[in-house]
Design a protein around this motif. Structure first.
Motif, short mmCIF file in Angstrom:
data_model
loop_
_atom_site.label_atom_id
_atom_site.label_comp_id
_atom_site.label_asym_id
_atom_site.label_seq_id
_atom_site.Cartn_x
_atom_site.Cartn_y
_atom_site.Cartn_z
N MET A 9 0.82 -1.21 0.00
CA MET A 9 0.00 0.00 0.00
C MET A 9 0.86 1.27 0.00
N TYR A 10 2.05 1.19 0.60
CA TYR A 10 2.95 2.34 0.58
C TYR A 10 3.41 2.62 -0.86
N LEU A 11 3.65 1.54 -1.59
CA LEU A 11 4.05 1.71 -2.99
C LEU A 11 2.91 2.28 -3.84
N LEU A 12 1.67 2.07 -3.39
CA LEU A 12 0.50 2.57 -4.12
C LEU A 12 -0.05 3.86 -3.52
N ARG A 13 0.72 4.50 -2.64
CA ARG A 13 0.20 5.65 -1.89
C ARG A 13 -0.14 6.83 -2.79
N HIS A 14 0.48 6.89 -3.98
CA HIS A 14 0.19 8.02 -4.88
C HIS A 14 -1.05 7.78 -5.73
N ASN A 15 -1.55 6.56 -5.74
CA ASN A 15 -2.84 6.30 -6.40
C ASN A 15 -3.96 6.82 -5.52
N THR A 16 -5.06 7.20 -6.11
CA THR A 16 -6.15 7.79 -5.33
C THR A 16 -7.43 6.97 -5.45
N VAL A 17 -8.27 7.10 -4.44
CA VAL A 17 -9.59 6.47 -4.46
C VAL A 17 -10.40 7.12 -5.57
N PRO A 18 -11.06 6.34 -6.44
CA PRO A 18 -11.82 6.92 -7.55
C PRO A 18 -12.80 7.99 -7.09
N GLY A 19 -12.76 9.12 -7.73
CA GLY A 19 -13.66 10.22 -7.42
C GLY A 19 -13.18 11.12 -6.30
N THR A 20 -12.00 10.84 -5.73
CA THR A 20 -11.46 11.66 -4.64
C THR A 20 -9.97 11.89 -4.89
N GLY A 21 -9.39 12.73 -4.04
CA GLY A 21 -7.94 12.93 -4.10
C GLY A 21 -7.24 12.22 -2.97
N PHE A 22 -7.95 11.30 -2.29
CA PHE A 22 -7.40 10.63 -1.12
C PHE A 22 -6.59 9.41 -1.54
N PRO B 65 3.46 2.05 12.64
CA PRO B 65 4.15 2.48 11.40
C PRO B 65 3.21 3.15 10.40
N ALA B 66 1.93 2.73 10.39
CA ALA B 66 0.98 3.34 9.45
C ALA B 66 0.82 4.82 9.72
N ALA B 67 0.90 5.22 10.99
CA ALA B 67 0.75 6.63 11.34
C ALA B 67 1.86 7.48 10.72
N PHE B 68 3.03 6.89 10.53
CA PHE B 68 4.16 7.62 9.95
C PHE B 68 4.23 7.49 8.42
N LEU B 69 3.70 6.39 7.90
CA LEU B 69 3.83 6.13 6.47
C LEU B 69 2.69 6.69 5.63
#
Length: 292
Positions: A52-65, A136-140
């Protein structure tokens, strides 16, 4: 009018329950200090966090999240299912195979203590497996609501109700299969169910019939409840019905918990009645014949 059990019987059951609590503490401490057990608990979330960290720049469809951040709660819910339901089922089948369950059955009220210890120790490992990766998720990952008291309150009731929903299912599955190897027949459909339950991608991206299938089972609702606790309210727009649906989450998880508590005692009693020295010996002989 039902006649209450004699005081001696109630006292014996209370003692067995206390023995189960002690067993749960011992087993949880052993698992939490065993490197292999800890790695087995954290392996999936560690791999999932990396992906998921490697995919962090992908966004949820319809949002910028970030899609990576959106997936974190589902990964935690998946870990609860694997470390709670699946691990409990595997433990029961292994204890049947090596005779541990038969020894518990031979002890007065031993099954009460045995099951209390197993269920509570697995519940403890499930909570640890869900909460430890949050550090770790809080930092990543950005956007997780980890500093909100209301978020932690929602997280608490969803985790508690989710475990009450899935642990009895694990006890039922462990009672139906006589060996850990035979449990493999349920793993493939279980993994397929997890894949379509909105864990790694919003459920709304799947066909309508798959959405209906996923919403029948507790995996989706556990993930939805955790997302409602950890993600911004604006992300509810990516969910079915554009809402976190807390009432439906409590209702479906509660229904599965009720079903489990109805089925599990009957199935466990049937399993215990069928346990015998000859059955254990037959399973051991069969295990010895398996290819290495």
């Amino acid at each position: 009018m039902t006649t209450p059990p004699p005081a001696g019987v109630r006292g014996a059951r209370t003692a067995a329950f206390r023995a189960g609590l002690h067993r749960a503490r011992v087993e949880f401490r052993q698992s939490a200090t065993n490197v292999q057990d800890v790695w087995g608990t954290l392996f999936l979330p560690v791999i999932a966090l990396i992906v998921m960290y490697l995919l962090r720049h992908n966004t949820v469809p319809g949002t910028g999240f970030s899609l990576g951040s959106q997936s974190i709660p589902g990964i935690l819910g998946l870990n609860v299912v694997l470390n709670g339901m699946v691990a409990l089922a595997m433990t029961l089948t292994m204890d049947r195979e090596d005779g541990t369950l038969l020894r518990a059955k031979a002890t007065p009220n031993g099954m009460i203590g045995y099951l209390t210890g197993k269920v509570l120790s697995r519940a403890g490992m499930s909570v640890a497996g869900a909460l430890v990766p949050l550090v770790p998720a809080a930092f990543l990952f950005d956007g997780l609501r980890l500093g909100d008291a209301a978020s932690w309150l929602t997280l608490t009731w969803v985790l508690a109700l989710g475990m009450v929903a899935v642990l009895p299912i694990g006890a039922v599955l462990g009672s139906l299969f006589e060996s850990a190897q035979s449990m493999g027949v349920v793993m493939l459909p279980l993994m397929a169910l997890m894949a379509v339950s909105g864990v790694f991608y919003p459920l709304t991206a799947f066909p309508g019939w798959l959405q209906l299938v996923a919403q029948v089972f507790p995996v989706y609702w556990l993930g939805l409840g955790l997302r409602s606790a950890l993600l911004p309210d604006a992300l509810a727009a990516a969910e079915v019905g554009d809402s976190w649906r807390h009432l439906e989450t409590a209702g479906v998880l509660g229904a599965w918990a009720l079903l489990g508590f109805v089925l599990a005692p009957a199935v466990l009693r049937r399993m215990a009645r069928r346990e015998s020295g000859s059955a254990v010996a037959a399973r051991r002989a069969k295990a010895m014949q398996r290819p290495l």
